[in-house]
Design a protein around this motif. Sequence first.
Motif, mmCIF file in Angstrom:
data_model
loop_
_atom_site.group_PDB
_atom_site.id
_atom_site.type_symbol
_atom_site.label_atom_id
_atom_site.label_comp_id
_atom_site.label_asym_id
_atom_site.label_seq_id
_atom_site.Cartn_x
_atom_site.Cartn_y
_atom_site.Cartn_z
ATOM 1 N N PRO A 1 5.826 7.546 8.627
ATOM 2 C CA PRO A 1 4.976 6.569 8.245
ATOM 3 C C PRO A 1 5.536 5.859 7.041
ATOM 4 C CG PRO A 1 4.275 8.531 7.355
ATOM 5 C CD PRO A 1 5.232 8.980 8.426
ATOM 6 N N HIS A 2 5.099 4.486 6.841
ATOM 7 C CA HIS A 2 5.673 3.526 5.830
ATOM 8 C C HIS A 2 4.894 4.202 4.296
ATOM 9 C CE1 HIS A 2 8.108 0.752 7.503
ATOM 10 N NE2 HIS A 2 7.516 0.734 8.565
ATOM 11 N N ILE A 3 5.638 4.534 3.579
ATOM 12 C CA ILE A 3 5.144 5.060 2.274
ATOM 13 C C ILE A 3 4.239 3.871 1.512
ATOM 14 C CG2 ILE A 3 6.612 6.788 2.120
ATOM 15 C CD1 ILE A 3 8.020 5.149 -0.154
ATOM 16 N N GLU A 4 4.660 2.620 1.857
ATOM 17 C CA GLU A 4 3.779 1.626 1.036
ATOM 18 C C GLU A 4 2.435 1.408 1.516
ATOM 19 O OE1 GLU A 4 7.045 -0.665 3.329
ATOM 20 O OE2 GLU A 4 6.795 1.405 2.395
ATOM 21 N N MET A 5 2.234 2.053 2.788
ATOM 22 C CA MET A 5 0.853 1.405 3.268
ATOM 23 C C MET A 5 -0.228 2.588 3.033
ATOM 24 S SD MET A 5 1.779 0.160 7.023
ATOM 25 C CE MET A 5 2.878 -1.189 7.089
ATOM 26 N N LYS A 6 -1.171 2.450 2.404
ATOM 27 C CA LYS A 6 -2.082 3.306 1.818
ATOM 28 C C LYS A 6 -2.949 3.859 2.880
ATOM 29 C CE LYS A 6 -6.612 3.585 -1.185
ATOM 30 N NZ LYS A 6 -7.283 2.971 -2.188
ATOM 31 N N ALA A 7 -3.077 3.292 4.123
ATOM 32 C CA ALA A 7 -3.787 3.623 5.316
ATOM 33 C C ALA A 7 -2.937 4.888 5.815
ATOM 34 C CB ALA A 7 -3.876 2.848 6.381
ATOM 35 N N MET A 8 -1.612 5.083 5.526
ATOM 36 C CA MET A 8 -0.889 6.336 6.188
ATOM 37 C C MET A 8 -0.997 7.316 5.275
ATOM 38 S SD MET A 8 0.750 5.165 8.833
ATOM 39 C CE MET A 8 -0.758 4.802 9.504
ATOM 40 N N ALA A 9 -1.719 7.342 3.846
ATOM 41 C CA ALA A 9 -1.739 8.503 2.857
ATOM 42 C C ALA A 9 -1.961 9.869 3.471
ATOM 43 C CB ALA A 9 -2.803 8.059 1.871
ATOM 44 N N LYS A 10 -3.058 9.924 4.460
ATOM 45 C CA LYS A 10 -3.561 11.271 4.929
ATOM 46 C C LYS A 10 -2.370 11.699 5.951
ATOM 47 C CE LYS A 10 -8.455 10.507 4.705
ATOM 48 N NZ LYS A 10 -9.764 10.555 5.492
ATOM 49 N N HIS A 11 -1.656 10.778 6.736
ATOM 50 C CA HIS A 11 -0.782 11.289 7.766
ATOM 51 C C HIS A 11 0.299 11.985 6.945
ATOM 52 C CE1 HIS A 11 -2.582 9.574 11.118
ATOM 53 N NE2 HIS A 11 -2.931 8.372 10.388
ATOM 54 N N MET A 12 0.464 11.081 5.676
ATOM 55 C CA MET A 12 1.913 11.683 5.232
ATOM 56 C C MET A 12 1.681 13.113 4.624
ATOM 57 S SD MET A 12 3.542 8.326 3.303
ATOM 58 C CE MET A 12 2.183 7.336 3.059
ATOM 59 N N GLU A 13 0.436 13.316 3.920
ATOM 60 C CA GLU A 13 0.048 14.388 3.364
ATOM 61 C C GLU A 13 0.041 15.734 4.372
ATOM 62 O OE1 GLU A 13 -3.836 13.439 1.682
ATOM 63 O OE2 GLU A 13 -2.905 12.249 0.073
ATOM 64 N N GLN A 14 -0.097 15.229 5.695
ATOM 65 C CA GLN A 14 -0.330 16.207 6.796
ATOM 66 C C GLN A 14 1.162 16.685 7.589
ATOM 67 O OE1 GLN A 14 -3.104 14.542 9.198
ATOM 68 N NE2 GLN A 14 -4.922 14.908 7.861
#
Length: 288
Positions: free
Chosen positions: A77-90
Amino acid sequence: MSSFEELYLHYRGLPLPRGTFSEDFKYFEEFNFKDDDILVVTYPKSGTTWMKEILTLVLNSGDLTLFQTIPCWLRVPHIEMKAMAKHMEQLASPRSLSTHFLYNMMPSSLHTSKAKVIYVMRNPKDILVSSYYFHQMANFLEDPGTLDEFMDKFLKGRVFYGKWTDHVKSWKCAELGDRIMFITYEEMIQDLPASVTRISNFLCHNLSEDAIPKIAEYCSFKSMKDNKMSNYSTLPKETMDHDKSPFMRKGIAGDWKIHLNSEQQTLFTSAIRKELEGQNFSLPWSLD
């Protein structure tokens, strides 16, 4: 037809499409890089998806499970996209992440961590042509108009993520030592198995002799073009209209030669050279 001002918001000087960004960048600014994170950095249309797919298979030693079941934009995921936050945490470690942002925009944790960076460069003339077609099919971006009109916007940075030259200058001058690896789209085309080996060595991830050709095969343009987890064909037509242009169009180097006339080539080359005057690095290809 929507105007540039209607379609884009600005964050620290960069135009970003409102359709994919919120105006809240607090999550990005406070993003916490881990020591074993791997960050793919590209200017748009430089081989982002290609590197995401290679990275997935290298880290999984050629196992195709994730590659064939999870879309690449969720795997890396792109780290600058807030919509990807949950995916990054998982994401399990080591995390594969990506960005189109400049080096000087990175969260402070990138500098204090041991995270590694893979920066993919591509001839800007090919980026121009690829981006021109992408702007035709991506409905969240401004209509490109004619190629002449789009080239003018591209050189002035009136496209998403701004000027190519600003991006390259920022990362070429990044103070990351041996934590950053530069690779070109062109060398990946010329010898993909060698590029896969170089990437795996940089990540200290030993691959078997059997895994390298397997990864190169599944990360070939034809294979990725047919892979729904790579080609963005699962997105709605309102987001990307593949009838106008496929997301994965040609996957070659030198396509600019059949799109740009001599006058356009001269203008483009002159503008890029002027922007890069005085830099202490050279480009890996001739702009002529």
